[in-house]
Design a protein around this motif. Structure first.
Motif, PDB file in Angstrom:
ATOM      1  N   MET A  13       0.804  -1.281  -0.016  1.00 44.49           N
ATOM      2  CA  MET A  13      -0.015  -0.075   0.030  1.00 44.49           C
ATOM      3  C   MET A  13       0.870   1.116  -0.005  1.00 44.49           C
ATOM      4  N   GLN A  14       1.786   1.105   0.667  1.00 49.06           N
ATOM      5  CA  GLN A  14       2.908   2.377   0.924  1.00 49.06           C
ATOM      6  C   GLN A  14       3.632   2.752  -0.417  1.00 49.06           C
ATOM      7  N   LYS A  15       3.918   1.576  -1.217  1.00 46.29           N
ATOM      8  CA  LYS A  15       4.480   1.991  -2.343  1.00 46.29           C
ATOM      9  C   LYS A  15       3.437   2.451  -3.402  1.00 46.29           C
ATOM     10  N   ILE A  16       2.154   1.887  -3.447  1.00 47.57           N
ATOM     11  CA  ILE A  16       1.169   2.396  -4.335  1.00 47.57           C
ATOM     12  C   ILE A  16       0.844   3.724  -4.025  1.00 47.57           C
ATOM     13  N   VAL A  17       0.573   4.182  -2.852  1.00 47.30           N
ATOM     14  CA  VAL A  17       0.187   5.601  -2.516  1.00 47.30           C
ATOM     15  C   VAL A  17       1.518   6.485  -2.808  1.00 47.30           C
ATOM     16  N   ALA A  18       2.826   6.024  -2.515  1.00 44.17           N
ATOM     17  CA  ALA A  18       4.217   6.863  -2.797  1.00 44.17           C
ATOM     18  C   ALA A  18       4.061   7.261  -4.302  1.00 44.17           C
ATOM     19  N   LYS A  19       3.921   6.269  -5.180  1.00 48.42           N
ATOM     20  CA  LYS A  19       3.951   6.341  -6.694  1.00 48.42           C
ATOM     21  C   LYS A  19       2.933   7.134  -7.135  1.00 48.42           C
ATOM     22  N   PHE A  20       1.865   7.021  -6.573  1.00 47.27           N
ATOM     23  CA  PHE A  20       0.496   8.067  -6.972  1.00 47.27           C
ATOM     24  C   PHE A  20       1.032   9.349  -6.565  1.00 47.27           C
ATOM     25  N   TYR A  21       1.638   9.803  -5.599  1.00 48.19           N
ATOM     26  CA  TYR A  21       1.811  11.244  -5.035  1.00 48.19           C
ATOM     27  C   TYR A  21       2.894  11.708  -5.975  1.00 48.19           C
ATOM     28  N   GLU A  22       3.837  10.813  -6.407  1.00 56.41           N
ATOM     29  CA  GLU A  22       4.778  11.487  -7.417  1.00 56.41           C
ATOM     30  C   GLU A  22       4.197  12.065  -8.440  1.00 56.41           C
ATOM     31  N   ARG A  45      -2.625  10.365   5.038  1.00 56.03           N
ATOM     32  CA  ARG A  45      -4.080  10.302   5.102  1.00 56.03           C
ATOM     33  C   ARG A  45      -4.338   9.426   4.258  1.00 56.03           C
ATOM     34  N   PHE A  46      -4.023   9.507   2.778  1.00 55.41           N
ATOM     35  CA  PHE A  46      -4.752   8.614   1.711  1.00 55.41           C
ATOM     36  C   PHE A  46      -4.097   7.092   2.075  1.00 55.41           C
ATOM     37  N   LEU A  47      -3.020   6.914   2.295  1.00 54.62           N
ATOM     38  CA  LEU A  47      -2.494   5.832   2.745  1.00 54.62           C
ATOM     39  C   LEU A  47      -3.251   4.927   3.819  1.00 54.62           C
ATOM     40  N   TRP A  86      -6.426  11.699 -12.053  1.00 56.43           N
ATOM     41  CA  TRP A  86      -6.199  11.158 -10.683  1.00 56.43           C
ATOM     42  C   TRP A  86      -5.988   9.601 -11.090  1.00 56.43           C
ATOM     43  N   LEU A  87      -6.643   9.171 -12.157  1.00 51.58           N
ATOM     44  CA  LEU A  87      -6.735   7.778 -12.533  1.00 51.58           C
ATOM     45  C   LEU A  87      -5.641   7.460 -13.210  1.00 51.58           C
ATOM     46  N   GLN A  88      -5.128   8.266 -14.122  1.00 52.32           N
ATOM     47  CA  GLN A  88      -4.034   8.296 -14.817  1.00 52.32           C
ATOM     48  C   GLN A  88      -2.730   7.815 -13.768  1.00 52.32           C
ATOM     49  N   HIS A  89      -2.582   8.637 -12.823  1.00 58.49           N
ATOM     50  CA  HIS A  89      -1.445   8.502 -11.808  1.00 58.49           C
ATOM     51  C   HIS A  89      -1.789   7.239 -10.884  1.00 58.49           C
ATOM     52  N   PHE A  90      -3.162   6.993 -10.777  1.00 62.76           N
ATOM     53  CA  PHE A  90      -3.289   5.671  -9.731  1.00 62.76           C
ATOM     54  C   PHE A  90      -2.966   4.388 -10.807  1.00 62.76           C
ATOM     55  N   ARG A  91      -3.503   4.494 -11.883  1.00 64.59           N
ATOM     56  CA  ARG A  91      -2.839   3.426 -12.915  1.00 64.59           C
ATOM     57  C   ARG A  91      -1.526   3.319 -12.720  1.00 64.59           C
ATOM     58  N   ALA A  92      -0.450   4.244 -13.025  1.00 65.23           N
ATOM     59  CA  ALA A  92       0.640   4.149 -12.890  1.00 65.23           C
ATOM     60  C   ALA A  92       1.176   3.572 -11.616  1.00 65.23           C
ATOM     61  N   ALA A  93       0.467   4.015 -10.433  1.00 63.81           N
ATOM     62  CA  ALA A  93       0.789   3.273  -9.096  1.00 63.81           C
ATOM     63  C   ALA A  93       0.568   1.826  -9.054  1.00 63.81           C
ATOM     64  N   SER A  96       3.211  -0.237 -10.584  1.00 68.24           N
ATOM     65  CA  SER A  96       4.190  -0.310 -10.149  1.00 68.24           C
ATOM     66  C   SER A  96       4.544  -1.334  -9.124  1.00 68.24           C
ATOM     67  N   VAL A  97       3.403  -1.905  -8.648  1.00 68.46           N
ATOM     68  CA  VAL A  97       3.434  -3.147  -7.819  1.00 68.46           C
ATOM     69  C   VAL A  97       3.122  -4.407  -8.606  1.00 68.46           C
ATOM     70  N   ASP A  98       3.594  -5.748  -7.887  1.00 72.48           N
ATOM     71  CA  ASP A  98       3.097  -6.821  -8.436  1.00 72.48           C
ATOM     72  C   ASP A  98       1.719  -7.467  -7.943  1.00 72.48           C
TER      73      ASP A  98
END
Length: 123
Positions: A13-22, A45-47, A86-93, A96-98
């Motif tokens: 979750m931390q990796k997903i949220v960090a990538k999203f906020y990048e 907060r989002f994490l 928002w969805l574009q960044h979340f898709r990238a997030a 980024s994880v397996d």
């Protein structure tokens, strides 16, 4: 076993949220919706929201109460362009994880529904 546990818990979750906020940090549409100079508090907060939603610790509710997502986002004009960014960044997030295809579909289904629900400004 919760979905949170199934996908790898807090580290995933931390990796997903960090990538999203990048992505959010450099996005000319979304960044102005985050009034704090440092995105760190919003990221945290989002994490904790996502952790709790998917079956992890209830830190979010303990610190902030009920999510009240539409109310918390009401001060910001969320239109289709903002939703799509928002969805574009979340898709990238998520990419980024397996995750398995099934896990990815479940997560993506939720975030697309949530993103559409947050739209509060017609085009």
């Amino acid at each position: 076993m919760t979905f949170y546990d199934e996908i790898g818990g807090f580290p995933t979750m931390q990796k997903i949220v960090a990538k999203f906020y990048e992505g959010v940090a450099t996005d000319d549409v979304l960044r102005p919706m985050y009034p704090e100079e440092d995105l760190g508090p919003a990221e945290e907060r989002f994490l904790h929201f996502l952790v709790q939603y998917w079956g992890g610790p209830t830190t979010y509710s303990e610190q902030r109460g009920h999510p009240r997502l539409r109310m918390r986002h009401a001060p910001f004009a969320v239109d289709a362009v903002a939703r799509d960014r928002w969805l574009q960044h979340f898709r990238a997030a998520l990419d980024s994880v397996d995750l398995t295809p099934e896990q990815d579909a479940q997560f993506w289904g939720y975030v697309t529904h949530a993103a559409n629900f947050m739209v509060n400004t017609p085009d």
